[in-house]
Design a protein around this motif. Structure first.
Motif, mmCIF file in Angstrom:
data_model
loop_
_atom_site.group_PDB
_atom_site.id
_atom_site.type_symbol
_atom_site.label_atom_id
_atom_site.label_comp_id
_atom_site.label_asym_id
_atom_site.label_seq_id
_atom_site.Cartn_x
_atom_site.Cartn_y
_atom_site.Cartn_z
ATOM 1 N N ARG A 37 0.833 -1.211 0.000
ATOM 2 C CA ARG A 37 0.000 0.000 0.000
ATOM 3 C C ARG A 37 0.861 1.252 0.000
ATOM 4 O O ARG A 37 0.583 2.213 -0.706
ATOM 5 N N MET A 38 1.924 1.192 0.789
ATOM 6 C CA MET A 38 2.851 2.319 0.815
ATOM 7 C C MET A 38 3.527 2.455 -0.544
ATOM 8 O O MET A 38 3.656 3.547 -1.087
ATOM 9 N N THR A 39 3.925 1.315 -1.098
ATOM 10 C CA THR A 39 4.604 1.293 -2.390
ATOM 11 C C THR A 39 3.745 1.924 -3.479
ATOM 12 O O THR A 39 4.226 2.703 -4.303
ATOM 13 N N THR A 40 2.451 1.597 -3.466
ATOM 14 C CA THR A 40 1.539 2.117 -4.479
ATOM 15 C C THR A 40 1.418 3.630 -4.372
ATOM 16 O O THR A 40 1.475 4.352 -5.367
ATOM 17 N N LYS A 41 1.287 4.110 -3.147
ATOM 18 C CA LYS A 41 1.188 5.564 -2.941
ATOM 19 C C LYS A 41 2.482 6.255 -3.372
ATOM 20 O O LYS A 41 2.458 7.304 -4.006
ATOM 21 N N ALA A 42 3.604 5.641 -3.005
ATOM 22 C CA ALA A 42 4.907 6.232 -3.322
ATOM 23 C C ALA A 42 5.101 6.323 -4.835
ATOM 24 O O ALA A 42 5.549 7.344 -5.356
ATOM 25 N N ARG A 43 4.721 5.258 -5.530
ATOM 26 C CA ARG A 43 4.842 5.248 -6.991
ATOM 27 C C ARG A 43 4.003 6.363 -7.610
ATOM 28 O O ARG A 43 4.440 7.062 -8.524
ATOM 29 N N ALA A 44 2.790 6.525 -7.086
ATOM 30 C CA ALA A 44 1.894 7.561 -7.627
ATOM 31 C C ALA A 44 2.501 8.948 -7.421
ATOM 32 O O ALA A 44 2.463 9.794 -8.327
ATOM 33 N N ILE A 45 3.092 9.173 -6.268
ATOM 34 C CA ILE A 45 3.691 10.490 -5.992
ATOM 35 C C ILE A 45 4.832 10.756 -6.970
ATOM 36 O O ILE A 45 4.907 11.829 -7.582
ATOM 37 N N VAL A 46 5.718 9.765 -7.131
ATOM 38 C CA VAL A 46 6.869 9.953 -8.023
ATOM 39 C C VAL A 46 6.386 10.204 -9.457
ATOM 40 O O VAL A 46 6.841 11.119 -10.140
ATOM 41 N N ARG A 47 5.422 9.410 -9.904
ATOM 42 C CA ARG A 47 4.936 9.559 -11.280
ATOM 43 C C ARG A 47 4.268 10.919 -11.484
ATOM 44 O O ARG A 47 4.527 11.615 -12.468
ATOM 45 N N GLU A 48 3.418 11.290 -10.563
ATOM 46 C CA GLU A 48 2.696 12.554 -10.743
ATOM 47 C C GLU A 48 3.649 13.754 -10.730
ATOM 48 O O GLU A 48 3.463 14.708 -11.488
ATOM 49 N N LEU A 49 4.667 13.685 -9.898
ATOM 50 C CA LEU A 49 5.662 14.766 -9.904
ATOM 51 C C LEU A 49 6.398 14.789 -11.235
ATOM 52 O O LEU A 49 6.562 15.853 -11.851
ATOM 53 N N PHE A 50 6.838 13.621 -11.692
ATOM 54 C CA PHE A 50 7.613 13.553 -12.938
ATOM 55 C C PHE A 50 6.797 14.098 -14.110
ATOM 56 O O PHE A 50 7.269 14.940 -14.883
ATOM 57 N N VAL A 51 5.557 13.623 -14.219
ATOM 58 C CA VAL A 51 4.702 14.043 -15.335
ATOM 59 C C VAL A 51 4.447 15.548 -15.279
ATOM 60 O O VAL A 51 4.547 16.259 -16.286
ATOM 61 N N ALA A 52 4.160 16.038 -14.082
ATOM 62 C CA ALA A 52 3.867 17.471 -13.941
ATOM 63 C C ALA A 52 5.060 18.327 -14.370
ATOM 64 O O ALA A 52 4.915 19.297 -15.113
#
Ligand code: MG
Length: 380
Positions: free
Chosen positions: A313-328
């Motif tokens: 669950r932590m991993t999923t949230k962490a991945r989303a944060i990294v991806r959303e920052l990168f894309v933005a």
């Protein structure tokens, strides 16, 4: 005075630094590297980067900083037993995770996925390569050069793995991945000390978190053997001390086995120089039986801890944060400070990767909140 073995790396015989500097006074070249690493920014950031448990989950869990210090401790013991250069092994150990992203392996995997999908020409993200990039390029503390200008031997040890594609671009430290030769014994030892450290401290942290139990760990031969020994000696021992005693005994067993097997390999191949070590097959190794037990330990942690639903669950949230920052940042580089703005697309993607990789867990969470939540700024 510790006598160095002939197959150790000798600082006076170093292949040198990328930028020529006068030799240090009052300390050797590898000590200077170790000192430069301890004083750099990336080293301090390790305190707030995840090993397995995100920093805010509890103060007793390992972070990348305490992990690196444990690796250095184990590597130094091994070095001393083997007549290797302790300062070099220590420098490599302390620097080995400098390029690690926030949120442990989840952050690294996601950043690599983002780079590959969204900026394919930039060539992905590899954390070993990033550790080298930190000490070669990114640290900005010296007037005369970028990075820390470390010795070849330290840089060789930091670059544990590397794809052939990247190896071609790296000059001297990339050569061994093309020629398929080994690094120094100091580097080989630091690498295995890393494995001893994380396998054991992840068991300790895993039990502390309640995600794995002492009962479950009995399937592991190395754990069960030491567990039985401790219980026989101290039948009424409380759980915390029991786990600490077992982990302590496991580390010792692994260190002793690694020392003995490596010494036997050294006797067999008879290296007379560090370059003979580089040309030989890997000399630092566990015995076959210990390798099997260490692999079983790794597998156990993979299935029962790293893939535990609470970690996932932590991993999923962490991945989303990294991806959303990168894309933005990729879509709108004006969200970045001037320091990370580039004119060229590939260079821009790399600068974003550098920026995200340099973030601590809490910095990444804060940056994500600021960018994606209305009122995020006000909340700070
Ligand atoms: Mg490590």
């Amino acid at each position: 005075m510790i006598v160095l073995a002939p197959y150790a790396c000798h600082p006076e015989a170093s292949r040198g630094r990328r930028h020529v500097e006068p030799p240090p006074t009052g300390r050797n070249a590898f000590q200077r590297d170790r000192d430069r690493i301890i004083h750099c920014n990336a080293f301090r950031l390790l305190e707030y980067k995840t090993q397995v448990f995100v920093n805010h989950e509890g103060d007793l869990f390992r972070t990348r900083l305490t992990h690196s210090i444990e690796v250095a401790q184990i590597a130094r013991s091994l070095s001393r037993n083997l007549g290797l250069h302790e300062d070099l092994t220590e420098a490599i150990s302390l620097a080995h995770d400098l390029g690690h992203t926030p949120f442990g392996h989840a952050g690294q995997d996601e950043l690599n996925a983002c780079m590959r999908e969204l900026a394919p020409a930039a060539g992905g993200f590899e954390h070993n390569l990033q550790s080298l990039r930190v000490v070669d390029e990114l640290e900005a503390r010296y007037a005369a050069f970028n990075g820390l200008n470390l010795c070849f031997e330290t840089r060789e040890g930091i670059l544990k793995h590397c794809s052939v594609h990247h190896a071609r671009t790296l000059g001297d430290v990339g050569e061994r991945f093309l020629a398929r030769t080994q690094p120094s014994l100091e580097a080989q030892i630091a690498n295995l000390a890393d494995e001893i450290a994380y396998n054991n401290h992840d068991i300790d942290d895993g039990v502390r978190s309640g995600l794995i139990s002492v009962e479950q760990l009995q399937v592991l031969e190395i754990f069960a053997t030491h567990y039985a020994q401790v219980k026989r000696k101290y039948p009424n021992i409380e759980k915390r001390r029991l786990v600490a005693e077992v982990v302590r005994a496991m580390i010792n067993t692994l260190v002793v086995d690694l020392t003995e097997t490596t010494l036997a390999n050294i006797r067999k191949h008879g290296p007379a120089h560090a370059d003979d070590v580089r040309a030989a097959p890997p000399l630092a190794a566990f015995s076959m039986s210990m390798r099997r037990q260490a692999d079983a330990l790794k597998q156990f942690l993979m299935h029962n801890l790293y893939r535990h639903y609470r970690v996932m669950r932590m991993t999923t949230k962490a991945r989303a944060i990294v991806r959303e920052l990168f894309v933005a940042f990729l879509q709108e580089p004006r969200l970045l400070s001037d320091e990370y703005r580039r004119d060229d697309e590939v260079a821009q993607a790399r600068a974003i990767a550098d920026y995200i990789a340099g973030m601590t867990d809490r910095y990444a969470i804060r940056e994500h909140t600021q960018l994606f939540r209305m009122g995020g700024d006000a909340a700070l």
